[in-house]
Design a protein around this motif. Structure first.
Motif: not given
Length: 153
Positions: A97-102, A125-138
């Motif tokens: 919602s704030k558009g933050t995260g690395i 926390e550990e996360v799993v990468i679902e998809r990548i769009e440009g330079t952003t990972v979801y």
């Protein structure tokens, strides 16, 4: 341009070369020093610029392949497809919602957003990468057994 100008230009290019991991600006720096030496002997600006252009071109063409051999192979690039389904560590809270995260993936920081825009994922926390769009990972958080059991109680 006076010889002082050429020498300053050569030093600036040399500093850029030191700050970058390539042997690219070195050749232009050498050509600038050559032009500066010629300027000290009174050659006009046209000759100075011509010598700079010719010397730069020749140095790049003939010495760059040698420099590449000395430096060895370039490090392997991370391919986007390899990142999918990979595990990353959150280094800055992910709040879509704030558009933050690395997140940190294989030693590199990537901008990250959660696949669930309502969920905030905390630093560490550990996360799993679902998809990548440009330079952003979801990403989505990894659900551990302890978390699942804690939610059921």
């Amino acid at each position: 341009m006076s010889y002082v100008g050429w020498m300053i230009f050569g030093v600036v290019l040399l500093v850029i070369e030191i700050l970058t991991p390539t042997f690219f600006f070195l050749w232009f720096s050498i050509a600038a020093f050559l032009s500066g030496i010629l300027a000290m002997f009174g050659l006009n600006l046209g000759w100075q610029v011509s010598v700079f252009a010719v010397a730069s071109t020749l140095l790049v063409i003939f010495t760059r392949p040698i420099a590449k051999k000395i430096m060895g192979e370039a490090p392997r690039k991370v391919y986007v497809e390899e990142l999918k389904n990979g595990v990353a560590t959150v280094v800055q809270d992910i709040d879509s919602s704030k558009g933050t995260g690395i997140v940190k993936i294989s030693g590199e920081n990537w901008r990250a957003l959660s696949v669930d825009p309502k969920k905030v994922i905390k630093k560490g926390e550990e996360v799993v990468i679902e998809r990548i769009e440009g330079t952003t990972v979801y990403v989505r958080p990894i659900e551990t057994e302890a978390k699942k059991e804690g939610e059921e109680i």
